[in-house]
Design a protein around this motif. Structure first.
Motif, PDB file in Angstrom:
ATOM      1  N   ARG A  52      11.322  18.901  37.423  1.00  0.00           N
ATOM      2  CA  ARG A  52      10.514  19.765  37.689  1.00  0.00           C
ATOM      3  C   ARG A  52       9.266  20.519  36.836  1.00  0.00           C
ATOM      4  NH1 ARG A  52      14.661  24.494  39.980  1.00  0.00           N
ATOM      5  NH2 ARG A  52      13.227  24.771  40.875  1.00  0.00           N
ATOM      6  N   GLN A  53       9.242  20.239  35.936  1.00  0.00           N
ATOM      7  CA  GLN A  53       8.608  20.942  35.371  1.00  0.00           C
ATOM      8  C   GLN A  53       7.062  20.759  34.814  1.00  0.00           C
ATOM      9  OE1 GLN A  53       9.620  20.268  30.889  1.00  0.00           O
ATOM     10  NE2 GLN A  53      11.443  21.095  31.133  1.00  0.00           N
ATOM     11  N   GLY A  54       6.820  19.170  35.596  1.00  0.00           N
ATOM     12  CA  GLY A  54       5.213  19.173  35.658  1.00  0.00           C
ATOM     13  C   GLY A  54       4.581  19.381  37.166  1.00  0.00           C
ATOM     14  N   ARG A  55       5.098  19.226  38.412  1.00  0.00           N
ATOM     15  CA  ARG A  55       5.133  20.102  39.176  1.00  0.00           C
ATOM     16  C   ARG A  55       4.912  21.907  39.873  1.00  0.00           C
ATOM     17  NH1 ARG A  55      10.299  17.122  41.465  1.00  0.00           N
ATOM     18  NH2 ARG A  55      10.388  19.101  41.701  1.00  0.00           N
TER      19      ARG A  55
ATOM     20  N   GLY B 200      -4.710  19.466  37.469  1.00  0.00           N
ATOM     21  CA  GLY B 200      -3.172  19.087  37.219  1.00  0.00           C
ATOM     22  C   GLY B 200      -2.774  19.759  36.074  1.00  0.00           C
ATOM     23  N   ARG B 201      -1.664  19.841  35.982  1.00  0.00           N
ATOM     24  CA  ARG B 201      -0.332  20.084  34.917  1.00  0.00           C
ATOM     25  C   ARG B 201      -0.888  18.896  34.072  1.00  0.00           C
ATOM     26  NH1 ARG B 201       4.586  22.968  34.838  1.00  0.00           N
ATOM     27  NH2 ARG B 201       3.952  23.870  33.161  1.00  0.00           N
ATOM     28  N   TRP B 202      -0.997  18.815  33.117  1.00  0.00           N
ATOM     29  CA  TRP B 202      -0.872  18.065  31.855  1.00  0.00           C
ATOM     30  C   TRP B 202      -2.036  16.718  32.404  1.00  0.00           C
ATOM     31  CZ3 TRP B 202       5.573  17.260  32.867  1.00  0.00           C
ATOM     32  CH2 TRP B 202       6.091  18.749  32.105  1.00  0.00           C
ATOM     33  N   SER B 203      -3.208  17.180  32.783  1.00  0.00           N
ATOM     34  CA  SER B 203      -4.200  16.437  32.840  1.00  0.00           C
ATOM     35  C   SER B 203      -4.819  16.135  31.714  1.00  0.00           C
ATOM     36  CB  SER B 203      -4.979  16.618  33.977  1.00  0.00           C
ATOM     37  OG  SER B 203      -5.028  17.654  33.112  1.00  0.00           O
ATOM     38  N   ALA B 204      -5.185  15.011  31.289  1.00  0.00           N
ATOM     39  CA  ALA B 204      -6.027  14.987  30.182  1.00  0.00           C
ATOM     40  C   ALA B 204      -7.327  16.510  30.505  1.00  0.00           C
ATOM     41  CB  ALA B 204      -7.570  13.746  30.043  1.00  0.00           C
ATOM     42  N   ARG B 205      -8.078  16.855  28.673  1.00  0.00           N
ATOM     43  CA  ARG B 205      -8.170  17.803  29.059  1.00  0.00           C
ATOM     44  C   ARG B 205      -9.060  17.812  27.738  1.00  0.00           C
ATOM     45  NH1 ARG B 205      -3.014  21.522  29.453  1.00  0.00           N
ATOM     46  NH2 ARG B 205      -3.642  19.126  30.983  1.00  0.00           N
TER      47      ARG B 205
END
Length: 197
Positions: free
Chosen positions: A130-133, A95-100
């Motif tokens: 909408r940026q996170g999706r 997923g976007r913006w998840s821990a990495r």
């Protein structure tokens, strides 16, 4: 004659990897990237501690920006970045913006706008909700969020304050100033001995 292009990138992590802490991972990843054929890091910022967004969504990040030179096209540079991420165990399906464990972003390559000014303007103007999706299905250059992110602009201002966005004409220094006083909230540069975050 070889055409050498100037590029800028960002590197970040907030989970440990086999290389160690997030800060240690960034150090090792930068060394690997510099050893890549046809990519040469020419400058790297200090490392910065940056809060996860949204607040409370994970451990603090360690972030840095770097300048590099290359003869490769942007798509090949991005493929190299993704291959290095994979070596550290990055799972791009979380997923976007998840821990990495590692994030390598291609921010810009020379003054290239990709795929075209209209598409870039669309992604720059995408509303925050909408940026996170939504994510583009192709390479967008410069990175459409570069002007919004203190964790990119503060490190980048250390090494390339005069770089200008090829679509907007704004310099890194101007974009950073445009964030306002809250743009760097919770951020702090790290000393070399404190990279164990």
């Amino acid at each position: 004659m070889v055409n050498l292009s100037f590029g800028i990138g960002a590197v970040g992590a907030n989970l440990p990897s086999a290389a160690g802490s997030a800060g240690q991972t960034l150090r090792v990843a930068a060394g690997i990237l510099h050893s890549e054929q046809h990519i040469s890091i020419t400058a790297i910022s200090r490392f910065w501690r940056t809060p996860a967004v949204p607040a409370g969504s994970g451990p603090d990040y360690c972030n840095a920006a770097f300048c590099f030179s290359t003869i490769l096209p942007a798509e090949a540079v991005l493929a190299r970045f993704h291959a290095i991420e994979a070596r550290f165990g990055r799972d791009r399906g979380t997923g976007r913006w998840s821990a990495r464990v590692l994030d390598l972003d291609l921010l810009a390559l020379a003054d290239r706008i990709a795929p075209d000014p209209e598409t870039l303007a669309h992604w720059i103007g995408l509303p925050p909700d909408r940026q996170g999706r939504e994510a583009p299905d192709r390479l967008i250059l410069p990175h459409p969020r570069i002007q919004d992110r203190g964790f990119v602009l503060a490190p980048l201002a250390e090494i390339a304050p005069g770089w200008r966005h090829p679509l907007t004409g704004r310099s890194v220094a101007a974009m950073l100033a445009g964030l306002g006083p809250g743009g760097l909230a919770g951020m702090q540069p790290l000393s070399p001995e404190s990279l164990d975050i």
